[in-house]
Write an enzyme that holds these catalytic residues in place. Structure first.
Site, PDB file in Angstrom:
ATOM      1  CB  SER A 145      60.499  37.848 -57.560  1.00  0.00           C
ATOM      2  OG  SER A 145      61.689  38.480 -58.002  1.00  0.00           O
TER       3      SER A 145
ATOM      4  CE1 TYR B 155      58.256  42.934 -56.574  1.00  0.00           C
ATOM      5  CE2 TYR B 155      60.431  41.910 -56.560  1.00  0.00           C
ATOM      6  CZ  TYR B 155      59.178  42.060 -57.128  1.00  0.00           C
ATOM      7  OH  TYR B 155      58.854  41.334 -58.244  1.00  0.00           O
TER       8      TYR B 155
END
Length: 275
Positions: free
Chosen positions: A157, A170
């Protein structure tokens, strides 16, 4: 983008394609980015194994690719379970005879400030993202090393490079995937195995749709402002990255012909992060 009826033939292989007859396992492949990658790889001639926690959805996606199930397979897999990962990966090899590409894509999102984050939620997210990546990588390498070739692609990401409030586990997990990929690239080189990371910006998948109202509540702003001032603020054009964008990069990484491209991370984010 789906397969047309001709492409979804009764097990007949495509006549051409950059991934003709290569075998790919895609974790979290029944929906979102994973499904788009599965469809893209199938169009390129690959044999596709959809590994997903939701077995019914995995089977449905496999049927969408090939209703005869000769070139597509649905596999139930909790990527945080060593037993399920090893069994699922063994089933793929038993079915298709080899394993050329692993797309480690399964993931979840839990949004909360660090001070309020439950330890069980921290452990759950890291188990899915990091334990899952490790377990599927280990199983894949056992086959790829024997074959003397393979490509492992992790779904990172922009949060592999940057940080956002409310996303401590995350961000931590996505940073960790880059470290894992670098180690696998070094260890895999002797066996012709490459490892790379795709780092998308915000992609409007169910995972992101769920975050919009959650962040609106936590930040005390409207959902429209979450999209405009949080998610897309740093992009050059105010646009979401698409699942098709990510799938194209996955095909590029999977088809690269040499070890020249390994241990790298490719950011696909409309300019949110530039390096």
């Amino acid at each position: 983008m789906t397969l047309n009826d001709q492409e979804r033939s009764s097990g007949r292989p495509p006549r051409h394609g950059r991934l003709l007859d290569q075998v790919v396992v895609i974790t979290g492949g029944a929906s979102g980015i994973g499904k788009e990658i599965a469809l893209a790889f199938a169009r390129e001639g690959a044999k596709v194994a959809i590994a997903d926690l939701n077995e019914q959805a995995a089977q449905a996606t496999a049927a969408e690719i090939d209703s005869s199930f000769q070139r597509a397979l649905g596999v139930a897999m909790n990527v945080a379970s060593e037993t399920e990962v090893d069994a699922g990966m063994a089933r793929v090899v038993e079915t298709f005879g080899r394993l050329d590409i692993l797309i480690s894509n399964a993931g979840v999102q839990i949004v909360a400030p660090v001070v309020d984050l439950k330890f069980e939620d921290w452990k759950k997210l890291l188990a899915i993202h990091l334990d899952g990546a490790f377990l599927t990588t280990r199983a894949a390498l056992r086959q790829m090393n024997a074959q003397k070739r393979g490509s492992i692609i992790y779904m990172g990401s922009v949060h592999s490079k940057e940080a956002s409030a409310l996303k401590a586990p995350y961000v931590t997990a996505k940073h960790g995937l880059i470290g894992l990929a670098k180690v696998v690239a070094k260890e895999g080189a002797a066996h012709g195995v490459r490892a790379n990371v795709i780092c998308p910006g915000y992609v409007r998948t169910p995972l992101v749709e769920k975050q919009i109202p959650e962040q609106a509540r936590e930040l005390g702003i409207s959902e429209a402002d979450v999209v405009k001032t949080v998610m897309l603020k740093e992009t050059i054009d105010g646009e979401f990255t698409t699942t098709e964008d990510v799938a194209e990069v996955a095909v590029f990484l999977a088809t690269f012909p040499s070890l020249a491209l390994t241990g790298q991370s490719v950011v696909v984010s409309h300019g949110w992060f530039m390096q």
